[in-house]
Design an enzyme around this catalytic site. Structure first.
Site, short mmCIF file in Angstrom:
data_model
loop_
_atom_site.label_atom_id
_atom_site.label_comp_id
_atom_site.label_asym_id
_atom_site.label_seq_id
_atom_site.Cartn_x
_atom_site.Cartn_y
_atom_site.Cartn_z
N HIS A 1 -15.89 1.23 -4.02
CA HIS A 1 -14.46 1.18 -3.75
C HIS A 1 -14.07 -0.06 -2.95
O HIS A 1 -12.90 -0.40 -2.88
CB HIS A 1 -14.04 2.45 -3.01
CG HIS A 1 -12.57 2.70 -3.02
ND1 HIS A 1 -11.86 2.87 -4.19
CD2 HIS A 1 -11.67 2.79 -2.02
CE1 HIS A 1 -10.59 3.07 -3.90
NE2 HIS A 1 -10.44 3.02 -2.58
N ASP B 1 -17.76 3.20 -8.00
CA ASP B 1 -16.65 3.67 -7.17
C ASP B 1 -16.61 5.20 -7.24
O ASP B 1 -16.14 5.77 -8.23
CB ASP B 1 -15.33 3.07 -7.64
CG ASP B 1 -14.18 3.36 -6.67
OD1 ASP B 1 -14.34 4.26 -5.83
OD2 ASP B 1 -13.16 2.68 -6.76
N SER C 1 -6.50 0.71 -4.52
CA SER C 1 -6.62 2.15 -4.27
C SER C 1 -5.24 2.80 -4.42
O SER C 1 -4.65 2.75 -5.50
CB SER C 1 -7.22 2.40 -2.88
OG SER C 1 -7.65 3.72 -2.75
N TYR D 1 0.85 -1.21 0.00
CA TYR D 1 0.00 0.00 0.00
C TYR D 1 0.88 1.25 0.00
O TYR D 1 0.97 1.94 -0.99
CB TYR D 1 -0.95 -0.02 1.21
CG TYR D 1 -1.98 1.08 1.14
CD1 TYR D 1 -3.11 0.95 0.33
CD2 TYR D 1 -1.83 2.25 1.86
CE1 TYR D 1 -4.05 1.96 0.25
CE2 TYR D 1 -2.77 3.27 1.79
CZ TYR D 1 -3.87 3.12 0.98
OH TYR D 1 -4.81 4.13 0.90
#
Length: 712
Positions: free
Chosen positions: A674, A639, A556, A476
């Site tokens: 999302h 999203d 993301s 991430y």
């Protein structure tokens, strides 16, 4: 049968002559038309891409066995952490394969629970989810938010806890907000935006949030505006009533920047003003509790790994020089209570008149208890190396609950006695696997600039370090988010196939405090990609895997991570799974809440930051004729966090540039957003598709897929 070596004929994608001028640099954007989600041309493109992707996936023999194994393993009871309000306990539970978890209530831990709210009854396909709740002080009322198809837009309603009946109250256009009741149960505070354009609400920018008070039994049009700032379009407001009911604490944020302001309002005084306590965006302040006029905060002010301070709101002038440990009295109204430690202080609660501090030590949980003067009392003995959460409750509660999980330990709930310091098992799930068959280790590797980065590695015992193991590298690296050990059925299935799972704690996250976070932001963002690439090289050099067997995954901001790394080092990876990613770094701030990410990414409107953004923007760094890894991009039509056109445009550009034979496909989920609130059925289908894609792309042994391990 199609194979990974087949030359694909991708759906034709029209190129326009759109060119934009950024600080004198001309940048082509030929797929700008895909930003119009409502156009017939975009819809036809989406349908054609989905048909290609699903036809490819459907012909992979492992897909159905994988789905069956995922479904079988997923079918176990999952409990949330109980919490108490008034004379009632509340907790979430999922029987196994329910699309949404159910909220239960009971008056004693050994009493028969009753269903308070079952989201599964709201839609046949499970696409309406409970997105937030707030229980009144006496435990009799519940304000709750609902999200449809994964949208960030929520509608809030109110339910009688005793009868299960709803009041007529109905609040709309709520986004990025919880709710907090006044102690009299007459109403609650929440934040909302002005009513958006219905046709474009999934893409329009979100500015000018406002803080309101809703009185029970009145229409939303009569809600009282508590605070807004017409001069500050980016400011967002989170409000909570203190445990003593006296104050409303207002946290003022600018998007995702961890630095915030703190205001308060005296609820005992009618028409009291909103008072500015912290009026500069210099640090993060997280309110813990108060003792009259003394407010306690967890802050990173002059302490990037966090500490606890006390502020007397009657003498609120901040100290200069910084606070000193052990000072007597409230010099300038501020005092340090718990100093910064070597570990990162994530959060603090107040129970049994003691601070319960949640630390991260090399991305592993450590829970410590201190008295109100900051003296150490004890450390909570956790079941092992992993992640703990919970420890909620009121200031004088002697009972609390917490969860514990690790890569091979499903989320288990414990009751904790604050007086004796004893943990007792409360709920333990039973999953059809043997954790003793797996091993976990944490290694530290060196990134490009010499920085030491930790990484968790887990796999079945007896792994041969011969460079032939299929390996999934997940990351991430942003927005101060810490990645810690947790249990996942999908990862378990991956490891059952002989796969290695690797989780590095990249810069940009919060694992080592604000300095670690800032080292992966704006002009330093390349550090994040370098850390991820270095993790991949470490795994290869230490014979865990080889490029042809290595897949990378992230969602993301993690989707951006995957997109950037696969464009910078395409030869290093055999497959890539970028999910709901931020792929257009020159236009991300033009949609929904994207402007808020400038705190981490920088802004294309700033020349130096534009140069940094354009240097790694996945969309703008694809090179024609390059052989890219097998890629399965995923996004969803609802999203409204990361606008799906990011993935649309990246997929179109990747298919046009790709010079190799491996498939580069996009999977576009319908009636989903999302990720939050996604029904179990859709999650399992998506995971089965991703694992099947990796099975083919990494050439995983078919005998493993068809064995009893997978078929169950």
């Amino acid at each position: 049968m199609q194979s990974s070596s087949q030359v694909f004929v991708y759906p034709p994608t029209r190129k326009s002559d759109q060119v934009d001028n950024y600080h004198g640099t001309q940048v082509a954007d030929p797929y700008r038309w895909l930003e119009d989600l409502n156009s017939e041309e975009t819809n036809a493109w989406v349908e054609a891409q989905n048909q290609l992707t699903l036809s490819y996936l459907s012909e992979i023999p492992a897909r159905e066995p994988l789905k069956e194994r995922l479904t079988k393993l997923w079918n176990y009871e999952k409990y949330g952490i109980p919490f108490k309000q008034g004379n009632r306990y509340f907790y979430f539970k999922n029987d196994g394969l329910q699309n949404q978890s159910v909220l239960y209530t009971l008056t004693a831990l050994d009493a028969e629970p009753t269903v308070l709210f079952d989201p599964n009854l709201l839609s046949e396909d499970g696409t309406i989810a409970l997105s937030g709740l707030a229980i009144s002080e006496d435990g009799q009322l519940m304000a709750y938010g609902l999200s449809t198809s994964g949208s960030d837009w929520n509608e809030w309603k109110v339910r009688n806890v005793e009868t299960g009946e709803d009041f007529p109250d109905h609040l709309k256009w709520v986004k990025f907000s919880g709710a907090s009741w006044t102690h009299d149960g007459q109403g609650f505070f929440y934040s909302r935006y002005d009513e958006p354009n219905e046709a474009t609400k999934l893409e329009d920018l979100n500015y000018y949030q406002k803080l309101y008070y809703h009185q029970l039994g009145t229409p939303q049009s009569e809600d009282i505006l508590i605070y807004h700032r017409p001069d500050q379009k980016e400011w967002m407001f989170g409000a909570g009533v203190t445990e003593d009911g006296r104050y409303l604490i207002i946290s003022v944020d600018r998007g995702t920047d961890p630095k915030n302001l703190v205001y308060y309002k005296d609820l005992q005084t009618p028409d009291s003003p909103v008072v500015e306590l912290i009026s500069e965006f210099k640090a993060n302040y997280s309110f813990i509790d108060n003792d009259g006029s003394i407010f306690w905060f967890r802050t990173d002010l002059d302490a990037p790994r966090g500490r606890v301070i006390a502020i007397d709101i009657n003498k609120p002038t901040p100290p200069n020089p910084p606070l000193l440990r052990g000072e007597k009295g409230m010099r300038e109204g501020w005092q340090e209570v718990i100093p910064q430690a070597d570990e990162t202080l994530e959060s603090v609660g107040l129970l049994n008149n003691q601070f319960v501090a949640d630390y991260l030590k090399d991305a592993r949980s450590s829970i410590k208890i201190f008295d109100l003067q900051g003296s150490f009392v004890r450390e909570v003995e956790l079941p092992g190396i992993g992640s703990a959460g919970g420890f909620g409750g009121k200031r004088y509660d002697t009972e609390t609950f917490y969860s514990f999980t690790s890569f091979t330990i499903p989320t288990t709930i414990y009751r904790y006695d604050m007086v004796s310091g004893q943990s007792t098992l409360f709920r333990q799930p039973k999953v059809d696997f043997n954790p003793d068959e797996y091993e976990i280790k944490q290694v530290f590797y060196t990134s490009k600039d010499g920085t030491s980065v930790p990484m968790f590695i887990t796999h079945k015992k007896g792994l041969q370090l011969d460079g032939n193991n299929p390996t999934l590298l997940y990351g991430y690296g942003g927005f101060n988010v810490s990645l810690t050990p947790s249990f996942s059925v999908s990862r378990l299935v991956w490891m059952e196939m002989g796969g290695v799972y690797a989780l590095p704690n990249l810069r940009g996250g919060g694992e080592y405090g604000e300095e670690w976070h800032q080292a992966g932001t704006k002009l330093n963002k390349q550090n994040v990609f370098d850390d991820f690439i270095a993790a991949a090289e470490w795994l290869i050099n230490h014979k865990y895997t080889q490029p042809e067997k290595l897949a990378i995954s992230g969602g993301s901001n993690g989707g951006l991570l995957v997109g950037a790394c696969m464009t910078q080092r395409p030869e290093l990876f055999g497959a890539a799974l970028p999910a709901v990613g931020v792929m257009d770094m020159l236009r991300f701030h033009q949609f929904t809440i994207g402007w808020a990410w400038c705190s981490d990414y920088g802004s294309p409107e700033n020349l130096e930051e534009f140069k940094a953004l354009s240097a790694y923007s996945p969309l703008h760094n694809l090179k024609t004729g390059t052989a890219y890894p097998a890629t399965l991009i995923s996004t969803a039509d609802h999203d409204d966090r990361v606008f799906p056109a990011h993935s649309f445009k990246f997929a179109a550009a990747l298919q046009a540039a790709h010079g190799g034979e491996k498939p580069v496909l996009i999977r576009i989920e319908t009636k989903a957003g999302h990720g939050a609130g996604k029904p179990t059925s859709k999650i399992i289908e998506e995971l089965a598709d991703e694992w099947a894609f990796l099975v083919r792309s990494l050439d995983i042994d078919a005998e493993l897929i068809n064995s009893d391990i997978i078929s169950g």
